[in-house]
Design a protein around this motif. Structure first.
Motif, PDB file in Angstrom:
ATOM      1  N   LYS A 241       0.836  -1.199   0.000  1.00 15.19           N
ATOM      2  CA  LYS A 241       0.000   0.000   0.000  1.00 15.19           C
ATOM      3  C   LYS A 241       0.871   1.250   0.000  1.00 15.19           C
ATOM      4  N   ALA A 242       0.436   2.254  -0.741  1.00 16.60           N
ATOM      5  CA  ALA A 242       1.101   3.551  -0.702  1.00 16.60           C
ATOM      6  C   ALA A 242       0.611   4.311   0.526  1.00 16.60           C
ATOM      7  N   THR A 243       1.529   5.006   1.182  1.00 16.88           N
ATOM      8  CA  THR A 243       1.187   5.728   2.410  1.00 16.88           C
ATOM      9  C   THR A 243       1.610   7.198   2.344  1.00 16.88           C
ATOM     10  N   PHE A 244       1.868   7.695   1.132  1.00 19.79           N
ATOM     11  CA  PHE A 244       2.357   9.066   1.036  1.00 19.79           C
ATOM     12  C   PHE A 244       1.244  10.114   1.096  1.00 19.79           C
ATOM     13  N   ASN A 245       0.059   9.700   1.620  1.00 20.75           N
ATOM     14  CA  ASN A 245      -0.987  10.673   1.956  1.00 20.75           C
ATOM     15  C   ASN A 245      -1.250  10.694   3.459  1.00 20.75           C
ATOM     16  N   ALA A 394      12.691  -2.558  -2.120  1.00 22.55           N
ATOM     17  CA  ALA A 394      12.893  -3.599  -3.129  1.00 22.55           C
ATOM     18  C   ALA A 394      11.537  -4.152  -3.548  1.00 22.55           C
ATOM     19  N   ALA A 395      10.987  -3.587  -4.603  1.00 24.28           N
ATOM     20  CA  ALA A 395       9.680  -4.021  -5.101  1.00 24.28           C
ATOM     21  C   ALA A 395       9.682  -3.937  -6.619  1.00 24.28           C
ATOM     22  N   PRO A 396       9.337  -5.026  -7.317  1.00 25.75           N
ATOM     23  CA  PRO A 396       9.334  -4.984  -8.779  1.00 25.75           C
ATOM     24  C   PRO A 396       8.272  -4.027  -9.314  1.00 25.75           C
ATOM     25  N   GLY A 397       8.616  -3.360 -10.401  1.00 25.00           N
ATOM     26  CA  GLY A 397       7.675  -2.428 -11.031  1.00 25.00           C
ATOM     27  C   GLY A 397       7.509  -1.127 -10.288  1.00 25.00           C
ATOM     28  N   ALA A 428      -4.412   6.706  -4.382  1.00 26.06           N
ATOM     29  CA  ALA A 428      -5.430   5.846  -4.994  1.00 26.06           C
ATOM     30  C   ALA A 428      -4.892   5.215  -6.282  1.00 26.06           C
ATOM     31  N   LYS A 429      -4.221   6.015  -7.086  1.00 22.11           N
ATOM     32  CA  LYS A 429      -3.656   5.491  -8.332  1.00 22.11           C
ATOM     33  C   LYS A 429      -2.487   4.551  -8.046  1.00 22.11           C
ATOM     34  N   ALA A 430      -1.638   4.928  -7.090  1.00 26.35           N
ATOM     35  CA  ALA A 430      -0.470   4.110  -6.757  1.00 26.35           C
ATOM     36  C   ALA A 430      -0.878   2.740  -6.234  1.00 26.35           C
ATOM     37  N   ASN A 431      -1.930   2.687  -5.428  1.00 28.70           N
ATOM     38  CA  ASN A 431      -2.381   1.396  -4.893  1.00 28.70           C
ATOM     39  C   ASN A 431      -2.858   0.474  -6.004  1.00 28.70           C
ATOM     40  N   LYS A 432      -3.509   1.039  -7.007  1.00 20.66           N
ATOM     41  CA  LYS A 432      -3.928   0.221  -8.152  1.00 20.66           C
ATOM     42  C   LYS A 432      -2.696  -0.297  -8.904  1.00 20.66           C
ATOM     43  N   GLN A 433      -1.686   0.550  -9.059  1.00 20.42           N
ATOM     44  CA  GLN A 433      -0.461   0.124  -9.731  1.00 20.42           C
ATOM     45  C   GLN A 433       0.255  -0.977  -8.940  1.00 20.42           C
ATOM     46  N   LYS A 440       1.350  -9.081 -11.850  1.00 22.37           N
ATOM     47  CA  LYS A 440       2.313  -9.215 -12.947  1.00 22.37           C
ATOM     48  C   LYS A 440       3.547  -9.987 -12.544  1.00 22.37           C
ATOM     49  N   TYR A 441       4.058  -9.700 -11.340  1.00 25.77           N
ATOM     50  CA  TYR A 441       5.315 -10.285 -10.902  1.00 25.77           C
ATOM     51  C   TYR A 441       5.135 -11.441  -9.923  1.00 25.77           C
TER      52      TYR A 441
END
Length: 443
Positions: A241-245, A394-397, A428-433, A440-441
């Protein structure tokens, strides 16, 4: 020179521009014997006693650091009669796009220099091979490096990179501009209170002292640093999860946006305009990469200094990335080449003092502790940041997710959205990515 240098180091960041189409620059390409031959004893890079091998090495050092790198390769070749390393240099964006296909077709390099944030992606795609035996045979451990740099070479509990250096964000200050505002040019601000007091005095003298760039270089990296300084993070521990908010990230973003609102920075700062203004004496402070040290050293008319980033938040933190050596998987692996590649990686890691002269902090502790490195005053000034550097996980993509992070900051800095709205939308967009990347990986 400025244009070329800025274009080069724009890609020192986190996965920026990997899909861009840019002109290919091939500095040299040596042929190699891909015949299997008798396998050399694999001892993790301690030495190589097999038949002569030709190794191809790819990198993206297209600036002044590239000449230093080639000099080191030539020295290695002169000391190892049974190993010949040839260097091919590409623009970073071309390099990362070209490598997977070249490796799968049998036309890739034997050794590849790679940014830390790219290791997981190329490991997950099966492009690079594990290097745990190198670390074991050479008795390398976390104690030989800064923990953050050492851990950055690991993906799925296996090592894929041997760190060469780290390049952090630093704090540049224009002594002449400070002096005109009545500030001590030899005492740059180190705390939030000192920073704001200095900006206030600069403003009184008619100078907007700290230009906030809305672009990744350098405003986005400044924001990245401040998220961690304020106690936040870009992602959770698992990078699910992205936490930059978070509240801390919003506070950090608001502090930067307020620099513009309060008149300490002009609005809509152009790409690289903050650095050019610093060089021309139009501002006093610039948060920029260590790679600018050598550029400023060439500008004899500028009175400047460099120091670790001021601590604006509750803790010290600074954006940083790192170059790592990797070994590329081949369609038909040649044991001799693999063994010789490991010898080269170890040798250059041990000889990274000369590499530091190109504007990099050596990853190896023995080199950082040497009197010779400490004599490199400006580069050494940023070495303390290694202990609290905020490296990418260390996270792919991860590259495309980081682009979303920087775009969110861009919207806030340009006043298109409030800091909270911009970061909420970005998360919101980052979590979908991130979710798509797990599918994918497979992780």
């Amino acid at each position: 020179m400025i244009h070329n240098e800025m274009s080069r180091r724009r890609l020192l960041g986190l996965g920026l521009g990997l899909g861009a189409a840019a002109t290919l620059t091939l500095a040299g390409c040596g042929g190699g014997d891909d015949s299997s031959g008798p396998a050399a004893a694999g001892n993790g890079g301690k030495d190589y006693t097999g038949p002569k091998v030709d190794l191809k090495l790819w990198n993206g050092f297209t600036g002044g650091d590239g000449e230093i790198f080639k000099t080191l390769v030539n020295q290695f070749n002169s000391e190892h009669q049974n190993i010949a390393v040839s260097v091919a240099t590409y623009q970073w964006e071309d390099y990362y796009n070209k490598l997977p296909g070249a490796a799968s077709s049998g036309n890739g390099p034997d050794i590849a220099v790679m940014h830390m944030d790219q290791l997981a992606t190329f490991a997950a795609r099966g492009v690079i091979t594990e290097l745990d035996d190198v670390a074991s045979a050479l008795e390398l451990s976390e104690g030989d490096f800064a923990p953050t740099v050492w851990k950055g070479g690991i993906y799925n509990d296996k090592r894929y990179g041997i760190p060469l250096d780290m390049h952090p964000l630093g704090f540049y200050y224009n002594k002449a501009v400070m002096e005109k505002a009545g500030l001590d040019p030899n005492k740059p601000p180190t705390t939030r209170d000192e920073y704001m007091a200095a900006l206030t005095e600069l403003k009184k003298s008619g100078v907007q002292g700290f230009w906030v760039s809305p672009f990744q270089f350098t405003g986005g990296m400044t924001f990245y640093s401040l998220v961690y300084q304020f106690g936040g993070s870009l992602f959770d521990a698992e990078v699910n999860k992205a936490t930059f908010n978070s509240d801390q990230a919003v506070e950090a973003c608001t502090w930067l946006v307020d620099m513009i609102k309060q008149g300490f920075s002009p609005a809509n700062v152009g790409q690289d305009a903050d650095y050019l203004a610093f060089k021309s004496g139009k501002n006093a402070f610039n948060w920029n990469g260590i790679w600018q040290v050598n550029d400023l050293k060439k500008s004899a008319d500028i009175q400047w200094g460099v120091a670790p980033l001021p601590q604006i938040g509750s803790t010290q933190a600074a954006w940083a990335n790192s170059h790592n050596f990797t070994i590329v998987k081949q369609r038909s692996q040649n044991a001799n080449k693999v063994s010789a590649s490991k010898v080269f990686i170890n040798w250059l890691s041990q000889h990274s003092l000369d590499w530091a002269k190109g504007g990099q902090v050596p990853a190896r502790k023995t080199v950082r502790d040497s009197a010779e490195f400490k004599a490199l005053t400006e580069v050494n000034a940023l070495a303390p940041e290694l202990e609290y550097a905020a490296f990418p996980p260390a996270a792919p993509g991860l590259g495309e997710v980081m682009t979303t992070f920087y775009n969110a900051f861009n919207e806030a800095a340009l006043g298109k959205k409030s800091p909270k709205q911009a970061l909420d939308d970005g998360v919101a967009k980052a979590n979908k990515q991130l979710e798509d990347n797990r599918k994918k990986y497979g992780s």
